[in-house]
Design a protein around this motif. Structure first.
Motif, mmCIF file in Angstrom:
data_model
loop_
_atom_site.group_PDB
_atom_site.id
_atom_site.type_symbol
_atom_site.label_atom_id
_atom_site.label_comp_id
_atom_site.label_asym_id
_atom_site.label_seq_id
_atom_site.Cartn_x
_atom_site.Cartn_y
_atom_site.Cartn_z
ATOM 1 N N ALA A 96 0.812 -1.215 0.000
ATOM 2 C CA ALA A 96 0.000 0.000 0.000
ATOM 3 C C ALA A 96 0.847 1.267 0.000
ATOM 4 N N ALA A 97 1.986 1.250 0.689
ATOM 5 C CA ALA A 97 2.837 2.444 0.735
ATOM 6 C C ALA A 97 3.379 2.786 -0.645
ATOM 7 N N TYR A 98 3.779 1.766 -1.402
ATOM 8 C CA TYR A 98 4.266 2.016 -2.762
ATOM 9 C C TYR A 98 3.129 2.520 -3.644
ATOM 10 N N LEU A 99 1.961 1.899 -3.549
ATOM 11 C CA LEU A 99 0.833 2.309 -4.385
ATOM 12 C C LEU A 99 0.392 3.737 -4.074
ATOM 13 N N ALA A 100 0.506 4.135 -2.808
ATOM 14 C CA ALA A 100 0.153 5.515 -2.454
ATOM 15 C C ALA A 100 1.063 6.502 -3.174
ATOM 16 N N ASP A 101 2.378 6.223 -3.206
ATOM 17 C CA ASP A 101 3.293 7.077 -3.970
ATOM 18 C C ASP A 101 2.928 7.089 -5.452
ATOM 19 N N ALA A 102 2.553 5.929 -5.987
ATOM 20 C CA ALA A 102 2.210 5.832 -7.405
ATOM 21 C C ALA A 102 0.979 6.676 -7.736
ATOM 22 N N LEU A 103 0.019 6.739 -6.825
ATOM 23 C CA LEU A 103 -1.179 7.543 -7.063
ATOM 24 C C LEU A 103 -0.905 9.037 -6.926
ATOM 25 N N LEU A 104 0.041 9.396 -6.074
ATOM 26 C CA LEU A 104 0.360 10.814 -5.879
ATOM 27 C C LEU A 104 1.301 11.361 -6.950
ATOM 28 N N ALA A 105 2.074 10.487 -7.590
ATOM 29 C CA ALA A 105 3.069 10.944 -8.563
ATOM 30 C C ALA A 105 2.480 11.795 -9.687
ATOM 31 N N PRO A 106 1.319 11.433 -10.280
ATOM 32 C CA PRO A 106 0.792 12.258 -11.373
ATOM 33 C C PRO A 106 0.355 13.656 -10.948
ATOM 34 N N LEU A 107 0.252 13.888 -9.629
ATOM 35 C CA LEU A 107 -0.214 15.184 -9.150
ATOM 36 C C LEU A 107 0.916 16.079 -8.653
ATOM 37 N N ALA A 108 2.151 15.732 -8.981
ATOM 38 C CA ALA A 108 3.259 16.671 -8.777
ATOM 39 C C ALA A 108 3.000 17.907 -9.637
#
Length: 208
Positions: free
Chosen positions: A154-166
């Motif tokens: 889940a921690a990795y997936l959370a980063d993956a979901l936030l990455a497009p919103l940089a």
């Protein structure tokens, strides 16, 4: 899921000081919206707020801190909405619905202050990941994803979901590539849908 704390709350202050703070931040936000963050001066904000320039300096110190305070003021409202607000963004909806609502709300929040967020995230380049807001977003998504996909990282997936919103990628998509906000949200839906789907819901590979 336990309630997360809103980060960056201002310290307790007198009613008149709080009133002046709100006036200054509101004036600064209006100046930024019309002329951009680079055009902001302490004198101009003081005039727009109807206070002395000394009050602005005593309250915020310098222009950079004033600009970041404008971000923080909007940020606290956003955090309160997904931590304590009504569903589906706030508690009470299914975790997958809350993930989708959070990503849509974060896209709206990024749209509203993209230039300011770009400044905040670029100085230094890793500032986005040191910021308390990013850590809160990551924790929030991690907790939701663990409910939906206890088998996944889940921690990795959370980063993956936030990455497009940089902010840098978001602004590139909006301005250089001309993507409407609805298209970005639709892409986030596709990404989140794939990540929160249970393993047995993944498409099966066709035999060769």
């Amino acid at each position: 899921m336990r309630e997360l704390p809103v980060v960056g709350r201002p310290p307790a202050e007198r009613a008149d000081a709080a009133h002046n703070r709100r006036r200054i931040l509101r004036a600064a936000a209006e100046v930024i919206a019309t002329r951009g963050p680079e055009a902001v001066t302490m004198d101009e904000v003081a005039r727009a707020a109807g206070v002395g320039v000394g009050t602005v300096y005593r309250r915020f110190g310098d222009r950079a801190r004033l600009v970041y305070a404008v971000i923080d003021d909007r940020e606290r409202d956003f955090q309160a909405a997904f931590i304590q607000g009504p569903p589906p963004l706030g508690p009470g909806a299914a975790p997958a619905e809350r993930v989708r609502a959070f990503l849509h709300a974060l896209a709206d929040r990024t749209e509203a202050q993209a230039d300011l967020l770009l400044m905040a995230e670029s100085d230094p380049p890793e500032a986005r990941f040191r910021d308390g807001s990013y850590r809160l977003y990551h924790r929030h998504l991690t907790l939701l994803l663990r409910e939906v996909r206890p088998d996944a990282d889940a921690a990795y997936l959370a980063d993956a979901l936030l990455a497009p919103l940089a902010a840098n990628l978001f602004l590139h998509q909006r301005r250089a590539r001309g993507m409407p906000l609805d298209r970005i949200k639709a892409g986030l839906d596709t990404l989140a849908g794939a990540l929160v789907a249970p393993p047995d819901a993944a498409p099966q590979e066709r035999p060769g």
